[in-house]
Design an enzyme around this catalytic site. Structure first.
Site, PDB file in Angstrom:
ATOM      1  N   LYS A 152     -10.798   9.564  -9.302  1.00 39.84           N
ATOM      2  CA  LYS A 152      -9.339   9.753 -10.183  1.00 39.84           C
ATOM      3  C   LYS A 152      -8.859  10.927 -10.178  1.00 39.84           C
ATOM      4  CE  LYS A 152      -9.200   4.690 -11.064  1.00 39.84           C
ATOM      5  NZ  LYS A 152      -8.082   4.369 -10.598  1.00 39.84           N
ATOM      6  N   LYS A 250      -7.184  -7.145  -3.508  1.00 41.39           N
ATOM      7  CA  LYS A 250      -8.310  -7.149  -5.210  1.00 41.39           C
ATOM      8  C   LYS A 250      -7.813  -8.388  -6.428  1.00 41.39           C
ATOM      9  CE  LYS A 250      -7.439  -2.601  -8.213  1.00 41.39           C
ATOM     10  NZ  LYS A 250      -7.070  -1.716  -7.048  1.00 41.39           N
TER      11      LYS A 250
END
Length: 355
Positions: A152, A250
């Site tokens: 991240k 997703k």
């Protein structure tokens, strides 16, 4: 045909994380989800609504309310509803899909067009102000069997990524900015191109397709768009705009049915695909893994060992990564056992319809 359930149960659960997860969107120390179980003729199906700010339309409380309404509708013989971006309807679709697999006597991966093959996994590593902490977290993920990580990032984190590449030259690395960069930051992202990354995920705002396209035109690394895929039709727009060469689909946001449609569209427009996660427990991860076995999926997906996130997962055995990959279980339906005692102990409220 749908194997229509005769009973539906909900659990509102909170499971603590083993590590603080910090991203450009905020931080998380525990995972709250709504678990769904549907039953017919001794067959069960399971799903998980895992709300995530910036990724799903609904909060946990909104998901609970919507799932209560959907449960009563479905038990009343209405057809299930699919709302693009809703983790609640995605969870119900997961539960019904795994029930259908159980009813047909096949594994979940088979029901969604996949096969029992090892799938490259990728452990997400949250941000830290301390480069040493990031390096330690990456080393721990490798010790857990992972051979790919997703770092991240936000503006100013290029040096951290470079340090990870220097420390782990053979590691598969992607980065995920969660839309935190702006067009004025492109040079920092372009500098990452020399690191042989698997992908740069959602570098600019989901709405800034021209900005993402400008970055893709300057680098060889695939730009993979995630938050930009709010609806299946967005895949066509992304392909037409040149905003990226890959998409993250997703199942926790779309559900299996829409994810499979998304896989078909991505293949039609020659986009690479990864299956994205929402930091689900092992229930949601089982659905993600099943879809990640689909032959269209070409990039390491958001799949990590249970121990990477939870001291005690909701499935048994807990998911493990072996030599960088995960392989679905052979059992029919969901294919993995639910740790009922752990599920019940983590629940703050439950509902069974009919009572």
């Amino acid at each position: 045909m749908i194997a229509r359930p005769t009973r539906i149960q909900l659990w509102d659960v909170t499971v603590p994380l083993v590590r603080h997860f910090w991203t450009a969107e905020g931080s998380m120390t525990k995972r709250r989800s709504i678990v769904v179980k549907v039953t017919r003729d001794q067959h069960d199906g399971w799903g998980e609504a895992a709300p995530y700010p910036g990724h799903t339309r609904d909060t946990a409380d909104e998901a609970w309310e919507l799932l209560m309404r959907e449960s009563r509708r479905i038990l009343g013989a209405d057809e299930p509803v699919l709302i693009e971006g809703s983790c609640a309807t995605a969870a119900m679709d997961q539960a019904l899909t795994s029930l259908r697999a159980a009813y047909h006597g096949v594994p979940l991966y088979s029901e969604v067009g996949g096969d029992r093959v090892p799938v490259l996994a990728s452990a997400a590593i949250g941000m830290s102000d301390d480069v040493g902490e990031t390096l330690d977290a990456v080393a721990e993920a490798i010790d857990g069997g992972h051979r790919n990580v997703k770092l991240k990032i936000e503006p100013g984190y290029a040096q951290t990524v470079m340090a990870v590449r220097k420390g782990f030259p053979e590691l598969g690395i992607s980065v995920d900015a969660n839309g935190s960069f702006r067009r004025t930051d492109l040079d920092e992202l372009v500098a990452l191109d020399e690191l042989e990354l698997t992908a740069i995920e959602q570098p600019l705002s989901p709405l800034d397709l021209p900005g993402n396209a400008a970055l893709q035109s300057r680098i060889a690394t695939p730009v993979c768009l995630d938050e930009s895929v709010k609806r299946i039709g967005d895949i066509v727009t992304i392909a037409a705009s040149g905003a990226g060469r890959a998409v993250s689909l997703k199942p926790g946001r779309l559900g299996p049915t829409l994810t499979m449609r998304g896989l078909e569209l991505a293949a039609r427009y020659h986009l690479d695909v990864k299956i994205g996660g929402l930091l689900e427990t092992g229930i949601g991860r089982t659905h993600a893994l099943s879809l990640a076995t689909h032959p269209v999926v070409s990039l390491p997906s958001d799949l990590a060992a249970s121990a990477h996130w939870f001291a005690h997962d909701l499935v048994r055995p807990p998911w493990q990564v072996v030599d960088g990959s995960m392989t679905p279980h052979e059992g029919v339906g969901l294919g993995t056992a639910i740790d009922q005692a752990e599920l019940d102990s983590r629940s703050v409220r439950t509902l069974r319809i009919p009572h």
